[in-house]
Design a protein around this motif. Structure first.
Motif, short mmCIF file in Angstrom:
data_model
loop_
_atom_site.label_atom_id
_atom_site.label_comp_id
_atom_site.label_asym_id
_atom_site.label_seq_id
_atom_site.Cartn_x
_atom_site.Cartn_y
_atom_site.Cartn_z
N THR A 133 -10.41 -1.40 -4.11
CA THR A 133 -10.08 -2.61 -5.02
C THR A 133 -8.48 -2.86 -5.19
O THR A 133 -7.79 -2.02 -4.76
CB THR A 133 -10.78 -2.30 -6.21
OG1 THR A 133 -10.78 -1.17 -6.90
CG2 THR A 133 -12.37 -2.33 -6.15
N ILE A 134 -8.25 -3.77 -5.90
CA ILE A 134 -6.91 -4.18 -6.14
C ILE A 134 -6.11 -3.83 -7.21
O ILE A 134 -6.64 -4.09 -8.43
CB ILE A 134 -6.85 -5.77 -5.84
CG1 ILE A 134 -7.41 -6.19 -4.54
CG2 ILE A 134 -5.31 -6.13 -5.89
CD1 ILE A 134 -6.92 -5.48 -3.31
N VAL A 135 -5.14 -3.04 -7.15
CA VAL A 135 -4.48 -2.65 -8.37
C VAL A 135 -3.70 -3.95 -9.23
O VAL A 135 -3.37 -4.82 -8.46
CB VAL A 135 -3.39 -1.84 -7.80
CG1 VAL A 135 -2.08 -1.36 -8.98
CG2 VAL A 135 -3.80 -0.52 -7.21
N ASN A 152 -3.16 -10.88 -7.43
CA ASN A 152 -1.65 -10.63 -6.80
C ASN A 152 -0.77 -11.84 -6.80
O ASN A 152 0.44 -11.98 -7.16
CB ASN A 152 -2.01 -10.31 -5.39
CG ASN A 152 -2.01 -8.81 -5.34
OD1 ASN A 152 -1.93 -8.10 -4.45
ND2 ASN A 152 -2.16 -7.90 -6.56
N HIS A 182 -8.24 2.90 -7.44
CA HIS A 182 -8.45 1.58 -6.84
C HIS A 182 -8.36 1.81 -5.15
O HIS A 182 -9.21 1.25 -4.51
CB HIS A 182 -7.43 0.72 -7.15
CG HIS A 182 -7.52 -0.06 -8.54
ND1 HIS A 182 -8.32 -1.15 -8.58
CD2 HIS A 182 -7.01 0.34 -9.75
CE1 HIS A 182 -8.29 -1.45 -9.77
NE2 HIS A 182 -7.38 -0.87 -10.53
N ILE A 183 -7.47 2.84 -4.89
CA ILE A 183 -7.22 2.92 -3.51
C ILE A 183 -8.60 3.48 -2.63
O ILE A 183 -9.36 2.95 -1.74
CB ILE A 183 -6.10 3.99 -3.07
CG1 ILE A 183 -4.79 3.12 -3.35
CG2 ILE A 183 -6.34 4.45 -1.49
CD1 ILE A 183 -3.58 4.19 -2.96
N GLY A 195 0.66 -1.08 0.03
CA GLY A 195 -0.05 0.02 -0.01
C GLY A 195 0.94 1.18 -0.15
O GLY A 195 0.51 2.24 -0.73
N ARG A 202 -4.92 9.58 4.74
CA ARG A 202 -5.37 8.65 3.79
C ARG A 202 -6.53 8.88 3.13
O ARG A 202 -7.62 9.22 3.89
CB ARG A 202 -5.10 7.26 4.29
CG ARG A 202 -3.96 6.79 4.58
CD ARG A 202 -3.66 5.42 5.12
NE ARG A 202 -4.46 4.47 4.32
CZ ARG A 202 -4.21 3.16 4.26
NH1 ARG A 202 -3.34 2.64 4.94
NH2 ARG A 202 -4.91 2.17 3.74
N ARG A 212 -13.23 -1.73 1.24
CA ARG A 212 -12.11 -2.46 1.40
C ARG A 212 -12.39 -3.76 2.41
O ARG A 212 -11.53 -4.76 1.99
CB ARG A 212 -10.91 -1.49 2.57
CG ARG A 212 -10.35 -0.40 1.90
CD ARG A 212 -9.86 0.63 2.79
NE ARG A 212 -8.85 0.38 3.56
CZ ARG A 212 -8.34 1.07 4.38
NH1 ARG A 212 -8.83 2.33 4.92
NH2 ARG A 212 -7.12 0.69 4.94
N ARG A 217 -3.05 -10.02 -2.25
CA ARG A 217 -4.34 -9.55 -1.48
C ARG A 217 -5.32 -10.47 -2.50
O ARG A 217 -6.50 -10.14 -2.05
CB ARG A 217 -4.28 -8.09 -1.64
CG ARG A 217 -4.51 -7.48 -0.22
CD ARG A 217 -4.97 -6.23 -0.31
NE ARG A 217 -5.28 -5.11 0.30
CZ ARG A 217 -4.34 -4.46 1.02
NH1 ARG A 217 -3.32 -4.89 1.27
NH2 ARG A 217 -4.81 -3.52 1.92
N GLY A 251 0.61 -6.35 3.18
CA GLY A 251 -0.55 -6.06 2.52
C GLY A 251 -0.33 -6.79 1.03
O GLY A 251 -0.84 -6.25 -0.09
N PHE A 252 0.30 -7.91 0.66
CA PHE A 252 0.46 -8.57 -0.32
C PHE A 252 0.81 -9.97 -0.26
O PHE A 252 1.45 -10.22 0.82
CB PHE A 252 1.65 -7.70 -1.05
CG PHE A 252 1.80 -8.42 -2.81
CD1 PHE A 252 1.22 -7.81 -3.58
CD2 PHE A 252 2.69 -9.34 -2.74
CE1 PHE A 252 1.31 -8.35 -4.85
CE2 PHE A 252 2.82 -9.98 -4.08
CZ PHE A 252 2.07 -9.45 -5.22
N LEU A 263 2.68 1.86 -3.27
CA LEU A 263 1.44 2.24 -4.35
C LEU A 263 0.99 3.85 -4.31
O LEU A 263 1.10 4.57 -4.98
CB LEU A 263 0.19 1.37 -4.37
CG LEU A 263 0.22 -0.13 -4.81
CD1 LEU A 263 -1.04 -0.92 -4.37
CD2 LEU A 263 0.25 -0.01 -6.34
N ARG A 264 1.10 4.08 -2.94
CA ARG A 264 0.67 5.39 -2.38
C ARG A 264 1.96 6.42 -2.93
O ARG A 264 1.76 7.61 -3.61
CB ARG A 264 0.49 5.65 -1.13
CG ARG A 264 -1.18 5.47 -0.47
CD ARG A 264 -1.25 5.54 0.98
NE ARG A 264 -0.74 4.60 1.72
CZ ARG A 264 -1.19 3.40 2.05
NH1 ARG A 264 -2.47 3.33 1.67
NH2 ARG A 264 -0.56 2.68 2.78
#
Ligand code: C5P
Ligand code: MG
Length: 197
Positions: free
Chosen positions: A64-66, A98, A59-60, A38, A139, A150, A94, A91-92, A41-42
């Motif tokens: 949902t999942i990138v 993934n 997605h965030i 996460g 966030r 989520r 997920r 966090g992976f 990705l941010r």
């Protein structure tokens, strides 16, 4: 990366379960490198000129999942750049996407030691994330609407992945409802058992 395959521990659990908090403790005590999917990705979303910024933010917000190609490449790059060989990957994976993407790109390059499963109720997840939001996490997804989504993603997409690793005997379940110090005590016992240091 050195000749020996890097050790990897996946860290999974609902939003607000305490994954990031405990990873920080593990880093201090056991010298692992903490890579939060996460966070990466941010960071990528905030990088000027990134072609993925808008897609990641969508997605965030929706919980949902990138697509894994993006996330897995960020993880691999961070692993290489660290020049270390013990990683907590938080966090992976997920989702099925993934997990399969990781298997394709990284499966043969690493030594997957185990999967930490931070287990607590949805209500605890919601309470902690809302508290984090109010405390100024900044966030865009620590609000009730994103949180609902989520949690849905967590139940529908992440739980089956945890079950899959459970069937392989890789899961170490941790009672994440307890206070931070007690959770870390439980983690220390696990480290002693499988001697992942
Ligand atoms: O783990 P964290 O709560 O920081 O993740 C925030 C969001 O980042 C997730 O809700 C999801 O949209 C995205 N994410 C993802 N794939 C991952 C990890 C996080 O798409 N493996
Ligand atoms: Mg986190």
């Amino acid at each position: 990366m050195s000749a020996e395959k890097p050790k990897v521990i996946f860290v999974l659990g609902g939003p607000g379960a305490g994954k990031g908090t405990q990873c920080a403790n593990i880093v201090k005590t056991y010298g692992y490198v903490h890579l939060s999917a996460g966070d990466l990705l941010r960071q990528e979303r905030n990088t000027e000129g990134s072609e993925y910024g808008d897609l990641i933010e969508t997605h965030i917000k929706n919980g949902t999942i990138v697509p894994v190609e993006i996330t897995c490449s960020l993880l691999e790059r961070a692993m290489i750049e660290s020049s270390k060989n013990k990683f907590l990957i938080d966090g992976f994976p997920r989702s099925k996407d993934n997990m399969e993407g990781w298997e394709r790109q990284m499966g043969s390059k690493v030594n997957l030691r185990c999967v930490f499963f931070f287990d607590c109720t949805d209500q605890i997840c919601v309470d902690r994330c809302l508290k984090r939001g109010l405390a100024g996490s900044g966030r865009t997804d620590d609000n009730e609407e994103s949180l609902r989504k989520r949690l849905l993603t967590y139940q529908r997409e992440t739980m089956p992945i945890i079950m899959h690793y459970e069937s392989l005997g890789l899961v170490r379940k941790i009672d994440a409802a307890k206070p931070e110090e007690e959770v870390f005590e439980e983690i220390k016992v696990i480290f002693k058992e499988f001697d992942a240091e």
